[in-house]
Design a protein around this motif. Structure first.
Motif, PDB file in Angstrom:
ATOM      1  N   UNK A 166      32.029  -6.262  -6.495  1.00 47.56           N
ATOM      2  CA  UNK A 166      31.886  -4.811  -6.701  1.00 47.56           C
ATOM      3  C   UNK A 166      32.067  -4.446  -8.175  1.00 47.56           C
ATOM      4  N   UNK A 167      33.017  -5.102  -8.834  1.00 49.87           N
ATOM      5  CA  UNK A 167      33.200  -4.835 -10.269  1.00 49.87           C
ATOM      6  C   UNK A 167      31.942  -5.223 -11.042  1.00 49.87           C
ATOM      7  N   UNK A 168      31.383  -6.377 -10.683  1.00 51.62           N
ATOM      8  CA  UNK A 168      30.192  -6.840 -11.396  1.00 51.62           C
ATOM      9  C   UNK A 168      28.986  -5.937 -11.128  1.00 51.62           C
ATOM     10  N   UNK A 169      28.872  -5.491  -9.885  1.00 53.07           N
ATOM     11  CA  UNK A 169      27.755  -4.601  -9.552  1.00 53.07           C
ATOM     12  C   UNK A 169      27.878  -3.299 -10.339  1.00 53.07           C
ATOM     13  N   UNK A 170      29.066  -2.710 -10.324  1.00 55.85           N
ATOM     14  CA  UNK A 170      29.276  -1.444 -11.027  1.00 55.85           C
ATOM     15  C   UNK A 170      28.954  -1.602 -12.509  1.00 55.85           C
ATOM     16  N   UNK A 171      29.382  -2.731 -13.084  1.00 57.77           N
ATOM     17  CA  UNK A 171      29.132  -2.972 -14.504  1.00 57.77           C
ATOM     18  C   UNK A 171      27.640  -3.146 -14.784  1.00 57.77           C
ATOM     19  N   UNK A 172      26.892  -3.633 -13.782  1.00 65.47           N
ATOM     20  CA  UNK A 172      25.464  -3.894 -13.985  1.00 65.47           C
ATOM     21  C   UNK A 172      24.608  -2.639 -13.837  1.00 65.47           C
ATOM     22  N   UNK A 183      27.185   6.733  -2.766  1.00 63.13           N
ATOM     23  CA  UNK A 183      27.178   5.370  -2.224  1.00 63.13           C
ATOM     24  C   UNK A 183      26.731   5.462  -0.771  1.00 63.13           C
ATOM     25  N   UNK A 184      25.566   4.896  -0.442  1.00 63.30           N
ATOM     26  CA  UNK A 184      25.111   4.935   0.961  1.00 63.30           C
ATOM     27  C   UNK A 184      25.531   3.644   1.668  1.00 63.30           C
ATOM     28  N   UNK A 185      26.065   3.786   2.893  1.00 64.36           N
ATOM     29  CA  UNK A 185      26.647   2.635   3.597  1.00 64.36           C
ATOM     30  C   UNK A 185      27.909   2.200   2.879  1.00 64.36           C
ATOM     31  N   UNK A 186      28.785   3.165   2.601  1.00 62.32           N
ATOM     32  CA  UNK A 186      29.935   2.918   1.709  1.00 62.32           C
ATOM     33  C   UNK A 186      31.035   2.094   2.379  1.00 62.32           C
ATOM     34  N   UNK A 187      30.969   1.938   3.720  1.00 65.37           N
ATOM     35  CA  UNK A 187      31.989   1.141   4.396  1.00 65.37           C
ATOM     36  C   UNK A 187      33.378   1.693   4.150  1.00 65.37           C
ATOM     37  N   UNK A 188      34.309   0.828   3.782  1.00 65.01           N
ATOM     38  CA  UNK A 188      35.693   1.251   3.559  1.00 65.01           C
ATOM     39  C   UNK A 188      35.944   1.631   2.103  1.00 65.01           C
ATOM     40  N   UNK A 190      35.212   0.087  -0.759  1.00 65.21           N
ATOM     41  CA  UNK A 190      35.381  -0.926  -1.812  1.00 65.21           C
ATOM     42  C   UNK A 190      34.271  -0.839  -2.845  1.00 65.21           C
ATOM     43  N   UNK A 191      33.058  -0.511  -2.383  1.00 63.33           N
ATOM     44  CA  UNK A 191      31.911  -0.463  -3.302  1.00 63.33           C
ATOM     45  C   UNK A 191      31.806   0.885  -4.015  1.00 63.33           C
ATOM     46  N   UNK A 192      32.551   1.883  -3.538  1.00 62.81           N
ATOM     47  CA  UNK A 192      32.451   3.241  -4.090  1.00 62.81           C
ATOM     48  C   UNK A 192      33.405   3.441  -5.263  1.00 62.81           C
ATOM     49  N   UNK A 193      34.654   2.998  -5.074  1.00 64.36           N
ATOM     50  CA  UNK A 193      35.708   3.363  -6.027  1.00 64.36           C
ATOM     51  C   UNK A 193      35.526   2.860  -7.450  1.00 64.36           C
ATOM     52  N   UNK A 194      34.961   1.634  -7.639  1.00 59.66           N
ATOM     53  CA  UNK A 194      34.824   1.182  -9.035  1.00 59.66           C
ATOM     54  C   UNK A 194      33.978   2.124  -9.897  1.00 59.66           C
ATOM     55  N   UNK A 195      33.159   2.986  -9.274  1.00 59.22           N
ATOM     56  CA  UNK A 195      32.322   3.900 -10.061  1.00 59.22           C
ATOM     57  C   UNK A 195      33.142   5.000 -10.737  1.00 59.22           C
ATOM     58  N   UNK A 196      34.367   5.238 -10.257  1.00 59.04           N
ATOM     59  CA  UNK A 196      35.193   6.291 -10.858  1.00 59.04           C
ATOM     60  C   UNK A 196      35.516   5.971 -12.311  1.00 59.04           C
ATOM     61  N   UNK A 226      41.774   9.064  -6.549  1.00 59.75           N
ATOM     62  CA  UNK A 226      40.400   9.423  -6.921  1.00 59.75           C
ATOM     63  C   UNK A 226      39.833  10.328  -5.840  1.00 59.75           C
ATOM     64  N   UNK A 227      39.185  11.432  -6.212  1.00 66.01           N
ATOM     65  CA  UNK A 227      38.567  12.281  -5.200  1.00 66.01           C
ATOM     66  C   UNK A 227      37.141  11.804  -4.920  1.00 66.01           C
ATOM     67  N   UNK A 228      36.854  11.558  -3.657  1.00 63.54           N
ATOM     68  CA  UNK A 228      35.502  11.195  -3.229  1.00 63.54           C
ATOM     69  C   UNK A 228      35.136  12.077  -2.046  1.00 63.54           C
ATOM     70  N   UNK A 229      33.899  12.558  -2.021  1.00 61.32           N
ATOM     71  CA  UNK A 229      33.411  13.362  -0.892  1.00 61.32           C
ATOM     72  C   UNK A 229      32.847  12.405   0.155  1.00 61.32           C
ATOM     73  N   UNK A 230      33.647  12.087   1.172  1.00 59.46           N
ATOM     74  CA  UNK A 230      33.212  11.158   2.220  1.00 59.46           C
ATOM     75  C   UNK A 230      32.587  11.941   3.366  1.00 59.46           C
ATOM     76  N   UNK A 231      31.451  11.480   3.885  1.00 62.99           N
ATOM     77  CA  UNK A 231      30.901  12.144   5.071  1.00 62.99           C
ATOM     78  C   UNK A 231      30.168  11.154   5.969  1.00 62.99           C
ATOM     79  N   UNK A 232      30.207  11.505   7.254  1.00 64.25           N
ATOM     80  CA  UNK A 232      29.591  10.648   8.271  1.00 64.25           C
ATOM     81  C   UNK A 232      28.147  11.053   8.470  1.00 64.25           C
ATOM     82  N   UNK A 233      27.234  10.274   7.944  1.00 59.21           N
ATOM     83  CA  UNK A 233      25.807  10.569   8.041  1.00 59.21           C
ATOM     84  C   UNK A 233      25.034   9.258   7.976  1.00 59.21           C
ATOM     85  N   UNK A 234      23.873   9.247   8.604  1.00 63.86           N
ATOM     86  CA  UNK A 234      22.973   8.111   8.457  1.00 63.86           C
ATOM     87  C   UNK A 234      22.154   8.310   7.189  1.00 63.86           C
TER      88      UNK A 234
END
Ligand code: SAM
Lengths: 361, 101
Positions: A166-172, A183-188, A190-196, A226-234
């Motif tokens: 995730x760190x490497x992806x965010x950096x890329x 972040x679509x399909x953000x799961x728990x 982990x892939x969202x927070x490094x963007x902060x 960190x504040x993130x707007x989480x929502x349940x959507x497809x």
């Protein structure tokens, strides 16, 4: 944020599985590569023309491939479903974990950071499959997010830090001014927070179909301050206005959806991106190593219940993005920490064929 | 698309003893490997516990090997040992008897 704290025996058992997987990823993988090369030398290059032909030959003739296959499927199954597996560990702590999650859910909803959709029905392709052999999937149990989080510690090959990807992806992700990032399909999360840290002035959003994962994601962002707007959507159909985001990203989502959903998601992302905005994805495509690489990857898909992994690989995703209106779409090599390989070069150890996709509206 | 959804109403399930994929020419081997891996994992769990236990005892100045040889369990200790022995045998032999869908 409370994480699973299994007893010593369970930890020793999980450690055994992780180390066994590490040997599998190197020793057995190399043995299969050697048997593949020997079979090709014996039968001539035409005999192993594609992944299915390789599968037929190797599964019938290579004892080492048979062991490789058994271990790939069953080490993962045991990780979740054995008496010392993750689900049993979750059950052992269920009351305390459930109480904490219920409190987090209430706090997240009350603060407006967590938007759950009561009565939401996830797509059938999602709820019908125990992806990566997680019994019940990531939405089947209120504690499924905790189980998934724990499991993710050992998803990547054993020699890699699971969060490094995730760190490497965010950096890329290309730098630039971003007001809103999704972040679509953000799961728990982990892939969202490094963007902060990378985009400190942007407002972060995360969507997922699985409520148990979103509650866990809220716990994660709350713990990190960190504040993130989480929502349940497809991701196929969201309630965001046209042109709302400067950046939409996904990590390991695209290989989990069938082709019609992939097309719908691509169109939806295009709709909610502002002109010039980017859709950046990390996912598994174009396995390096020619026929051998495809044979290993499609075998992984079958053995690990990744039912749409192969169809994603067989989809011209760049073409699909252009059809949806993106005026530029490229696939770039991604280094998950173990290096990068040319298309015809087989990695010396097992790895996910992660690629970076960057499309511009 | 070469792989798709299961028929309506069916999940791609992974049960505790899912043996739905066969990897060996002889299906008996699939079970044998399962038993072997279960055994190996339990041996590892046991060795870990034993190393921890010996570490704890050594810090308390106990001479472990001699004490172990001379130990006589009482009735409740023996019952705990029996229960653990039974659980162990079940986990090792379980894959041989599990349903193969
Ligand atoms: C492999 S997980 C990856 C999670 C996260 N991005 C990460 O890297 O840790 C894929 C996630 O996509 C979610 N998902 C699957 N289909 C979806 C859809 N159509 N829309 C939104 N989320 C979806 C699943 O619930 C799951 O949490």
């Amino acid at each position: 944020m409370r994480s699973l704290s299994p007893d010593r025996a369970t930890l020793a058992y999980q450690d055994f599985l992780r180390r066994a997987k590490g040997r599998w990823a190197r020793d057995l993988y190399r043995a299969v590569a050697a048997d593949f090369a020997a079979a090709r030398d014996r039968a001539g290059p035409d005999a192993l023309a594609d992944a299915d032909a390789a599968e037929a030959v190797l599964s019938a003739t290579s004892a080492r491939y048979q062991y490789f296959g058994w271990l790939e499927r069953h080490l993962q199954r045991l990780k979740y479903a054995s008496p010392r597996g993750i689900l049993a560990a979750v059950d052992a702590e269920r009351p305390a974990l459930a109480a904490e999650l219920a409190a987090a859910r209430e706090a997240g909803v009350a603060r407006g950071e967590l938007r759950l959709a009561p009565g939401f029905t996830p797509p059938r392709y999602f709820s019908a499959v125990d992806f990566h052999q997680h019994p019940g999937g990531v939405a089947g149990d209120p504690l499924a997010g905790v189980a998934y989080d724990f499991g993710r510690q050992t998803t990547m090959p054993a020699h890699l830090d699971p969060d490094e990807v995730h760190r490497r992806f965010t950096a890329a992700v290309p730098a630039g001014d971003c007001r809103r990032i999704l972040d679509i399909g953000c799961g728990t999360g982990r892939s969202t927070l490094p963007f902060a840290a990378r985009f400190p002035s942007a407002v972060l959003y995360g969507i997922d179909v699985a409520a148990p994962c979103l509650v866990r994601a809220f716990q994660r962002s709350d713990a990190a301050g960190v504040r993130v707007e989480w929502s349940q959507q497809a991701a196929e159909q969201t309630d965001f206005p046209d042109g709302h985001f400067d950046l939409v990203h996904s990590t390991f989502l695209l290989h989990e959806v069938p082709r019609p959903a992939l097309a719908a998601i691509t169109r939806e992302v295009h709709r909610i991106l502002a002109p010039g905005g980017r859709f950046v994805s990390l996912d598994f495509h174009s396995p390096p190593g020619g026929v051998f690489g495809a044979f290993i990857h499609y075998g992984h898909a079958r053995r690990n219940n990744e039912v749409f992994m192969r169809s994603f690989c067989e989809t011209d995703f760049l073409g699909l993005q252009r059809d949806a209106g993106f005026h530029e779409a490229v696939m770039l090599p991604f280094d998950d920490g173990s290096g990068t390989w040319a298309a015809d070069e087989a990695p010396p150890h097992w790895r996910f064929p992660a690629q970076l996709f960057v499309a511009t509206k | 698309m070469t792989q798709g959804l299961p028929a309506a109403g069916r999940r791609v399930i992974v049960g505790a003893h899912a043996m739905d994929q066969k990897f060996f020419n002889d299906p008996a081997l699939d079970r044998l490997v399962a038993t072997t891996i279960a055994l190996a994992a339990e041996v590892r769990v046991l060795r870990d516990r034993q190393q921890a236990l010996e570490g704890v005892l050594a810090r308390q100045g106990l001479v472990v090997p001699a004490d172990i040889e001379g130990w006589q369990p009482d009735a409740s200790e023996q019952a705990a040992i029996d229960a653990e022995a039974e659980r162990f045998v079940r986990s090792v032999l379980g894959p041989l008897a599990a349903d193969a869908p």
